[in-house]
Design a protein around this motif. Structure first.
Motif, PDB file in Angstrom:
ATOM      1  N   GLU A  45       0.838  -1.199   0.000  1.00 35.43           N
ATOM      2  CA  GLU A  45       0.000   0.000   0.000  1.00 35.43           C
ATOM      3  C   GLU A  45       0.876   1.253   0.000  1.00 35.43           C
ATOM      4  OE1 GLU A  45      -2.739  -0.056   3.241  1.00 35.43           O
ATOM      5  OE2 GLU A  45      -3.489  -2.078   2.796  1.00 35.43           O
ATOM      6  N   TRP A  46       0.322   2.337  -0.553  1.00 36.80           N
ATOM      7  CA  TRP A  46       1.012   3.625  -0.491  1.00 36.80           C
ATOM      8  C   TRP A  46       0.711   4.245   0.873  1.00 36.80           C
ATOM      9  CZ3 TRP A  46       4.487   4.184  -4.042  1.00 36.80           C
ATOM     10  CH2 TRP A  46       4.288   3.629  -5.317  1.00 36.80           C
ATOM     11  N   ARG A  75      -3.074   5.965   9.637  1.00 34.37           N
ATOM     12  CA  ARG A  75      -3.383   4.600  10.075  1.00 34.37           C
ATOM     13  C   ARG A  75      -2.149   3.695  10.039  1.00 34.37           C
ATOM     14  NH1 ARG A  75      -7.863   3.501   5.681  1.00 34.37           N
ATOM     15  NH2 ARG A  75      -6.126   4.425   4.520  1.00 34.37           N
ATOM     16  N   ALA A  76      -1.148   4.108   9.269  1.00 35.21           N
ATOM     17  CA  ALA A  76       0.039   3.262   9.133  1.00 35.21           C
ATOM     18  C   ALA A  76       1.021   3.452  10.278  1.00 35.21           C
ATOM     19  CB  ALA A  76       0.737   3.559   7.805  1.00 35.21           C
ATOM     20  N   LEU A  77       0.851   4.524  11.060  1.00 31.90           N
ATOM     21  CA  LEU A  77       1.789   4.822  12.139  1.00 31.90           C
ATOM     22  C   LEU A  77       1.225   4.361  13.478  1.00 31.90           C
ATOM     23  CD1 LEU A  77       2.911   8.438  11.162  1.00 31.90           C
ATOM     24  CD2 LEU A  77       4.093   6.286  10.685  1.00 31.90           C
ATOM     25  N   ALA A  99       0.548  -1.862   7.652  1.00 33.30           N
ATOM     26  CA  ALA A  99      -0.313  -1.730   6.470  1.00 33.30           C
ATOM     27  C   ALA A  99      -0.330  -3.061   5.739  1.00 33.30           C
ATOM     28  CB  ALA A  99       0.198  -0.625   5.533  1.00 33.30           C
ATOM     29  N   GLY A 100      -1.420  -3.326   5.051  1.00 37.48           N
ATOM     30  CA  GLY A 100      -1.514  -4.531   4.230  1.00 37.48           C
ATOM     31  C   GLY A 100      -1.327  -5.808   5.010  1.00 37.48           C
ATOM     32  N   GLY A 101      -1.684  -5.808   6.298  1.00 39.70           N
ATOM     33  CA  GLY A 101      -1.565  -7.016   7.108  1.00 39.70           C
ATOM     34  C   GLY A 101      -0.162  -7.281   7.622  1.00 39.70           C
ATOM     35  N   ARG A 102       0.738  -6.314   7.470  1.00 36.90           N
ATOM     36  CA  ARG A 102       2.107  -6.494   7.948  1.00 36.90           C
ATOM     37  C   ARG A 102       2.490  -5.353   8.877  1.00 36.90           C
ATOM     38  NH1 ARG A 102       5.478  -6.082   3.457  1.00 36.90           N
ATOM     39  NH2 ARG A 102       6.991  -4.585   4.234  1.00 36.90           N
ATOM     40  N   THR A 103       3.284  -5.641   9.902  1.00 35.63           N
ATOM     41  CA  THR A 103       3.743  -4.633  10.848  1.00 35.63           C
ATOM     42  C   THR A 103       5.236  -4.797  11.067  1.00 35.63           C
ATOM     43  OG1 THR A 103       1.607  -4.557  11.998  1.00 35.63           O
ATOM     44  CG2 THR A 103       3.524  -3.712  13.188  1.00 35.63           C
ATOM     45  N   THR A 104       5.952  -3.673  11.045  1.00 35.43           N
ATOM     46  CA  THR A 104       7.384  -3.676  11.327  1.00 35.43           C
ATOM     47  C   THR A 104       7.660  -2.658  12.432  1.00 35.43           C
ATOM     48  OG1 THR A 104       7.964  -4.308   9.061  1.00 35.43           O
ATOM     49  CG2 THR A 104       9.690  -3.294  10.391  1.00 35.43           C
ATOM     50  N   GLU A 105       8.314  -3.113  13.487  1.00 37.58           N
ATOM     51  CA  GLU A 105       8.614  -2.242  14.615  1.00 37.58           C
ATOM     52  C   GLU A 105       9.741  -1.262  14.273  1.00 37.58           C
ATOM     53  OE1 GLU A 105       6.879  -2.194  17.372  1.00 37.58           O
ATOM     54  OE2 GLU A 105       5.596  -3.874  16.747  1.00 37.58           O
ATOM     55  N   ALA A 131      13.262  -0.945   5.856  1.00 32.50           N
ATOM     56  CA  ALA A 131      12.047  -1.499   6.445  1.00 32.50           C
ATOM     57  C   ALA A 131      10.848  -1.361   5.502  1.00 32.50           C
ATOM     58  CB  ALA A 131      11.738  -0.803   7.771  1.00 32.50           C
ATOM     59  N   MET A 132      10.924  -0.438   4.553  1.00 31.48           N
ATOM     60  CA  MET A 132       9.820  -0.215   3.625  1.00 31.48           C
ATOM     61  C   MET A 132       9.933  -1.158   2.425  1.00 31.48           C
ATOM     62  SD  MET A 132       8.090   2.166   5.129  1.00 31.48           S
ATOM     63  CE  MET A 132       8.595   1.335   6.642  1.00 31.48           C
ATOM     64  N   ASP A 133       8.808  -1.325   1.719  1.00 25.67           N
ATOM     65  CA  ASP A 133       8.858  -2.095   0.475  1.00 25.67           C
ATOM     66  C   ASP A 133       9.686  -1.350  -0.566  1.00 25.67           C
ATOM     67  OD1 ASP A 133       7.196  -3.924   1.653  1.00 25.67           O
ATOM     68  OD2 ASP A 133       5.393  -3.307   0.553  1.00 25.67           O
ATOM     69  N   ALA A 134       9.437  -0.042  -0.668  1.00 19.44           N
ATOM     70  CA  ALA A 134      10.151   0.735  -1.678  1.00 19.44           C
ATOM     71  C   ALA A 134       9.819   2.213  -1.522  1.00 19.44           C
ATOM     72  CB  ALA A 134       9.771   0.273  -3.091  1.00 19.44           C
TER      73      ALA A 134
END
Length: 286
Positions: A45-46, A75-77, A99-105, A131-134
Protein backbone atom coordinates in the motif's frame (compact mmCIF):
# COMPACT_ATOMS: atom_id res chain seq x y z
CA UNK A 1 29.30 10.25 -2.05
CA UNK A 2 27.52 13.55 -1.97
CA UNK A 3 27.28 16.19 0.72
CA UNK A 4 27.72 14.26 3.97
CA UNK A 5 28.91 10.74 3.08
CA UNK A 6 32.47 9.37 2.67
CA UNK A 7 34.62 12.44 1.79
CA UNK A 8 31.85 15.00 1.19
CA UNK A 9 32.19 18.50 2.73
CA UNK A 10 29.97 17.66 5.73
CA UNK A 11 31.50 14.21 6.34
CA UNK A 12 34.03 13.43 9.06
CA UNK A 13 36.53 12.43 6.37
CA UNK A 14 36.11 15.53 4.19
CA UNK A 15 39.10 16.12 1.89
CA UNK A 16 38.51 19.87 1.71
CA UNK A 17 37.82 22.49 4.33
CA UNK A 18 35.72 25.62 4.71
CA UNK A 19 37.71 28.85 4.44
CA UNK A 20 36.51 30.50 7.63
CA UNK A 21 38.50 32.38 10.30
CA UNK A 22 36.87 30.42 13.11
CA UNK A 23 36.58 26.63 13.31
CA UNK A 24 33.20 25.20 12.39
CA UNK A 25 31.20 22.97 14.74
CA UNK A 26 32.36 19.36 14.78
CA UNK A 27 29.06 18.30 13.19
CA UNK A 28 27.05 20.26 10.63
CA UNK A 29 23.56 19.15 9.53
CA UNK A 30 21.93 20.49 6.39
CA UNK A 31 18.21 20.41 5.57
CA UNK A 32 16.67 21.48 2.27
CA UNK A 33 13.44 21.08 0.28
CA UNK A 34 13.70 18.06 -2.02
CA UNK A 35 11.41 19.65 -4.65
CA UNK A 36 10.48 16.23 -6.02
CA UNK A 37 7.40 14.10 -5.44
CA UNK A 38 8.31 11.13 -3.26
CA UNK A 39 6.16 8.17 -2.29
CA UNK A 40 6.57 5.28 0.15
CA UNK A 41 5.13 1.80 -0.27
CA UNK A 42 4.70 -0.73 2.55
CA UNK A 43 2.62 -3.89 2.80
CA UNK A 44 1.58 -3.39 -0.83
CA UNK A 45 0.00 0.00 0.00
CA UNK A 46 1.01 3.62 -0.49
CA UNK A 47 1.52 5.07 3.00
CA UNK A 48 3.12 8.42 2.11
CA UNK A 49 2.90 10.68 -0.92
CA UNK A 50 4.29 14.22 -0.85
CA UNK A 51 5.69 17.06 -2.93
CA UNK A 52 6.82 18.80 0.27
CA UNK A 53 9.63 16.51 1.41
CA UNK A 54 12.59 17.88 3.35
CA UNK A 55 15.91 16.11 2.89
CA UNK A 56 18.27 15.94 5.88
CA UNK A 57 22.00 15.54 5.30
CA UNK A 58 23.71 14.30 8.46
CA UNK A 59 27.45 13.52 8.74
CA UNK A 60 28.21 9.90 7.95
CA UNK A 61 24.70 9.07 6.73
CA UNK A 62 22.88 8.89 3.45
CA UNK A 63 20.28 11.66 2.92
CA UNK A 64 17.00 10.98 4.76
CA UNK A 65 13.58 12.14 3.54
CA UNK A 66 11.11 13.72 6.01
CA UNK A 67 7.41 13.79 5.08
CA UNK A 68 4.78 16.18 6.47
CA UNK A 69 2.36 14.29 8.74
CA UNK A 70 -0.50 15.48 6.54
CA UNK A 71 0.99 13.52 3.63
CA UNK A 72 1.38 10.28 5.61
CA UNK A 73 -1.43 7.77 6.13
CA UNK A 74 -2.00 8.15 9.88
CA UNK A 75 -3.38 4.60 10.07
CA UNK A 76 0.04 3.26 9.13
CA UNK A 77 1.79 4.82 12.14
CA UNK A 78 1.54 2.97 15.45
CA UNK A 79 3.24 4.78 18.38
CA UNK A 80 5.67 2.43 20.09
CA UNK A 81 6.21 4.48 23.24
CA UNK A 82 9.95 4.29 22.56
CA UNK A 83 11.81 7.61 22.78
CA UNK A 84 15.51 8.06 22.09
CA UNK A 85 17.61 11.21 21.97
CA UNK A 86 19.38 12.48 18.86
CA UNK A 87 22.64 14.26 19.72
CA UNK A 88 21.74 17.29 17.59
CA UNK A 89 17.95 17.22 17.19
CA UNK A 90 16.62 16.12 20.57
CA UNK A 91 13.93 13.62 21.50
CA UNK A 92 12.99 11.10 18.82
CA UNK A 93 9.66 9.25 19.02
CA UNK A 94 9.45 5.91 17.24
CA UNK A 95 6.59 4.20 15.43
CA UNK A 96 5.80 0.77 14.13
CA UNK A 97 4.53 0.86 10.56
CA UNK A 98 1.47 -1.25 9.80
CA UNK A 99 -0.31 -1.73 6.47
CA UNK A 100 -1.51 -4.53 4.23
CA UNK A 101 -1.56 -7.02 7.11
CA UNK A 102 2.11 -6.49 7.95
CA UNK A 103 3.74 -4.63 10.85
CA UNK A 104 7.38 -3.68 11.33
CA UNK A 105 8.61 -2.24 14.61
CA UNK A 106 10.72 0.93 14.82
CA UNK A 107 10.24 1.62 11.13
CA UNK A 108 9.49 5.36 11.36
CA UNK A 109 10.37 8.27 13.62
CA UNK A 110 9.65 11.91 14.41
CA UNK A 111 11.66 14.57 16.25
CA UNK A 112 9.48 15.92 19.05
CA UNK A 113 11.75 18.37 20.88
CA UNK A 114 13.60 20.15 18.11
CA UNK A 115 15.90 23.09 18.87
CA UNK A 116 14.83 26.45 17.50
CA UNK A 117 17.25 26.31 14.57
CA UNK A 118 15.75 23.06 13.21
CA UNK A 119 12.02 23.83 13.04
CA UNK A 120 11.81 22.86 9.35
CA UNK A 121 11.70 19.25 10.57
CA UNK A 122 8.80 19.92 12.95
CA UNK A 123 5.81 17.64 12.39
CA UNK A 124 7.63 15.46 9.87
CA UNK A 125 7.98 11.70 9.66
CA UNK A 126 10.93 9.70 8.34
CA UNK A 127 10.84 6.02 7.35
CA UNK A 128 13.61 3.45 7.72
CA UNK A 129 14.70 2.77 4.15
CA UNK A 130 15.17 -1.00 4.33
CA UNK A 131 12.05 -1.50 6.44
CA UNK A 132 9.82 -0.22 3.63
CA UNK A 133 8.86 -2.09 0.47
CA UNK A 134 10.15 0.73 -1.68
CA UNK A 135 10.52 4.49 -2.14
CA UNK A 136 9.54 6.18 -5.41
CA UNK A 137 10.04 9.49 -7.18
CA UNK A 138 6.90 9.80 -9.28
CA UNK A 139 6.51 6.29 -10.79
CA UNK A 140 10.17 5.21 -10.65
CA UNK A 141 11.61 3.26 -7.77
CA UNK A 142 14.57 4.75 -5.95
CA UNK A 143 17.32 2.28 -5.18
CA UNK A 144 19.70 2.56 -2.25
CA UNK A 145 18.74 5.86 -0.66
CA UNK A 146 17.08 9.20 -1.37
CA UNK A 147 18.74 10.98 -4.26
CA UNK A 148 21.60 13.22 -3.14
CA UNK A 149 21.52 16.44 -5.17
CA UNK A 150 25.23 16.90 -4.48
CA UNK A 151 26.40 13.57 -5.81
CA UNK A 152 27.78 13.83 -9.31
CA UNK A 153 29.53 11.52 -11.76
CA UNK A 154 31.49 12.68 -14.80
CA UNK A 155 33.14 10.27 -17.24
CA UNK A 156 35.92 11.34 -19.58
CA UNK A 157 37.85 9.56 -22.30
CA UNK A 158 41.63 9.88 -22.17
CA UNK A 159 44.59 9.31 -24.52
CA UNK A 160 46.97 8.37 -21.72
CA UNK A 161 48.66 5.03 -21.13
CA UNK A 162 47.32 2.94 -18.29
CA UNK A 163 49.16 -0.24 -17.40
CA UNK A 164 48.27 -2.82 -14.77
CA UNK A 165 50.85 -5.30 -13.52
CA UNK A 166 51.04 -8.16 -11.07
CA UNK A 167 54.74 -8.58 -10.39
CA UNK A 168 56.41 -8.97 -13.78
CA UNK A 169 53.14 -9.86 -15.52
CA UNK A 170 51.24 -7.21 -17.49
CA UNK A 171 47.53 -7.68 -16.80
CA UNK A 172 46.26 -4.77 -18.87
CA UNK A 173 47.61 -2.02 -21.07
CA UNK A 174 45.45 0.63 -22.68
CA UNK A 175 46.09 3.85 -24.56
CA UNK A 176 42.45 4.87 -24.37
CA UNK A 177 41.28 4.32 -20.77
CA UNK A 178 38.22 6.03 -19.34
CA UNK A 179 38.31 7.99 -16.08
CA UNK A 180 35.32 8.31 -13.76
CA UNK A 181 35.11 11.31 -11.43
CA UNK A 182 32.64 10.79 -8.58
CA UNK A 183 31.78 13.16 -5.75
CA UNK A 184 33.86 12.39 -2.69
CA UNK A 185 36.27 10.02 -4.41
CA UNK A 186 39.59 10.21 -6.20
CA UNK A 187 39.43 9.39 -9.94
CA UNK A 188 38.83 5.77 -10.94
CA UNK A 189 40.33 4.47 -14.19
CA UNK A 190 38.51 1.92 -16.36
CA UNK A 191 39.98 -0.22 -19.13
CA UNK A 192 38.25 -1.82 -22.16
CA UNK A 193 38.25 -5.61 -21.98
CA UNK A 194 40.05 -5.80 -25.33
CA UNK A 195 43.08 -4.29 -23.57
CA UNK A 196 43.08 -6.85 -20.72
CA UNK A 197 44.51 -10.35 -20.50
CA UNK A 198 41.19 -12.06 -19.78
CA UNK A 199 42.94 -15.15 -18.41
CA UNK A 200 44.26 -13.03 -15.53
CA UNK A 201 40.75 -12.27 -14.23
CA UNK A 202 38.98 -14.89 -12.14
CA UNK A 203 35.29 -14.05 -11.49
CA UNK A 204 34.27 -14.36 -7.84
CA UNK A 205 30.88 -14.79 -6.21
CA UNK A 206 29.11 -11.86 -4.66
CA UNK A 207 28.08 -8.48 -6.00
CA UNK A 208 27.74 -5.05 -4.46
CA UNK A 209 25.25 -2.38 -5.43
CA UNK A 210 25.81 1.30 -6.16
CA UNK A 211 22.68 3.49 -6.26
CA UNK A 212 24.29 5.52 -9.04
CA UNK A 213 25.97 2.87 -11.20
CA UNK A 214 24.19 -0.45 -10.62
CA UNK A 215 25.41 -3.96 -9.74
CA UNK A 216 29.15 -4.52 -9.51
CA UNK A 217 30.96 -7.78 -10.30
CA UNK A 218 34.41 -8.60 -8.90
CA UNK A 219 37.49 -10.53 -10.00
CA UNK A 220 40.56 -11.96 -8.35
CA UNK A 221 43.86 -11.23 -10.06
CA UNK A 222 46.15 -14.10 -9.15
CA UNK A 223 46.25 -14.15 -5.35
CA UNK A 224 44.96 -10.58 -5.11
CA UNK A 225 41.40 -10.90 -3.85
CA UNK A 226 38.70 -8.79 -5.52
CA UNK A 227 41.39 -6.67 -7.12
CA UNK A 228 39.25 -5.70 -10.13
CA UNK A 229 35.61 -4.90 -10.72
CA UNK A 230 33.16 -4.13 -13.50
CA UNK A 231 29.65 -2.72 -13.87
CA UNK A 232 28.75 -5.10 -16.67
CA UNK A 233 25.25 -3.61 -17.09
CA UNK A 234 25.85 -0.10 -15.83
CA UNK A 235 22.89 2.27 -15.59
CA UNK A 236 22.27 4.24 -18.75
CA UNK A 237 23.44 7.44 -17.02
CA UNK A 238 26.92 5.92 -16.74
CA UNK A 239 26.86 3.43 -19.61
CA UNK A 240 30.26 4.64 -20.84
CA UNK A 241 31.84 2.41 -18.18
CA UNK A 242 29.52 -0.52 -18.93
CA UNK A 243 31.55 -3.78 -19.03
CA UNK A 244 34.85 -1.92 -18.63
CA UNK A 245 37.17 -3.04 -15.80
CA UNK A 246 38.80 -1.03 -13.03
CA UNK A 247 41.64 -2.16 -10.79
CA UNK A 248 42.42 -1.51 -7.11
CA UNK A 249 45.84 0.17 -6.90
CA UNK A 250 46.45 -1.26 -3.42
CA UNK A 251 45.98 -4.83 -4.75
CA UNK A 252 47.84 -4.66 -8.05
CA UNK A 253 50.29 -2.18 -9.56
CA UNK A 254 48.55 0.48 -11.64
CA UNK A 255 50.59 2.96 -13.68
CA UNK A 256 49.32 6.06 -15.47
CA UNK A 257 51.80 7.43 -18.01
CA UNK A 258 54.53 5.59 -16.09
CA UNK A 259 53.54 7.03 -12.69
CA UNK A 260 52.31 4.49 -10.16
CA UNK A 261 48.91 5.16 -8.63
CA UNK A 262 48.19 4.50 -4.97
CA UNK A 263 45.00 4.18 -2.97
CA UNK A 264 44.21 7.65 -1.67
CA UNK A 265 42.99 8.31 1.89
CA UNK A 266 39.27 7.70 2.15
CA UNK A 267 39.18 6.09 -1.29
CA UNK A 268 38.02 2.68 -0.05
CA UNK A 269 34.39 2.19 -1.02
CA UNK A 270 31.83 1.36 1.64
CA UNK A 271 29.55 -1.15 -0.14
CA UNK A 272 25.84 -0.40 -0.09
CA UNK A 273 23.46 -3.11 1.08
CA UNK A 274 20.54 -4.08 -1.08
CA UNK A 275 17.00 -2.87 -0.43
CA UNK A 276 14.17 -5.08 0.74
CA UNK A 277 12.84 -7.22 -2.11
CA UNK A 278 15.42 -5.92 -4.56
CA UNK A 279 16.75 -8.49 -6.98
CA UNK A 280 19.20 -8.36 -9.85
CA UNK A 281 16.45 -8.32 -12.47
CA UNK A 282 14.99 -5.10 -11.10
CA UNK A 283 18.39 -3.41 -10.97
CA UNK A 284 19.11 -4.44 -14.56
CA UNK A 285 15.70 -3.06 -15.58
CA UNK A 286 16.93 0.39 -14.69
Amino acid sequence: MGLSWQQGPLAAGAIGHFLTPEPLPERLLFAEPLRRRMRVRFGGEWIADSEDVVLLHEPGRYPVAYFPRADVDARALVPSGKVTRHKDLGDTSWFAVSAGGRTTERAAWEFTALPGHATELQGRIAFAWRAMDAFYEEDERLLGHAADNYHRIDIRGASRTLEVRRGDTVIARSEHPVVLYESGFAPRWYVPRADIDASALTPVEGQTFCPYKGLCDYYDVGEARRAAWSYRDAYREVDRIGDLVSFEPDQVEVFLDGRRLYLEPGQKVVPHGVDRGLDAAEVHAR
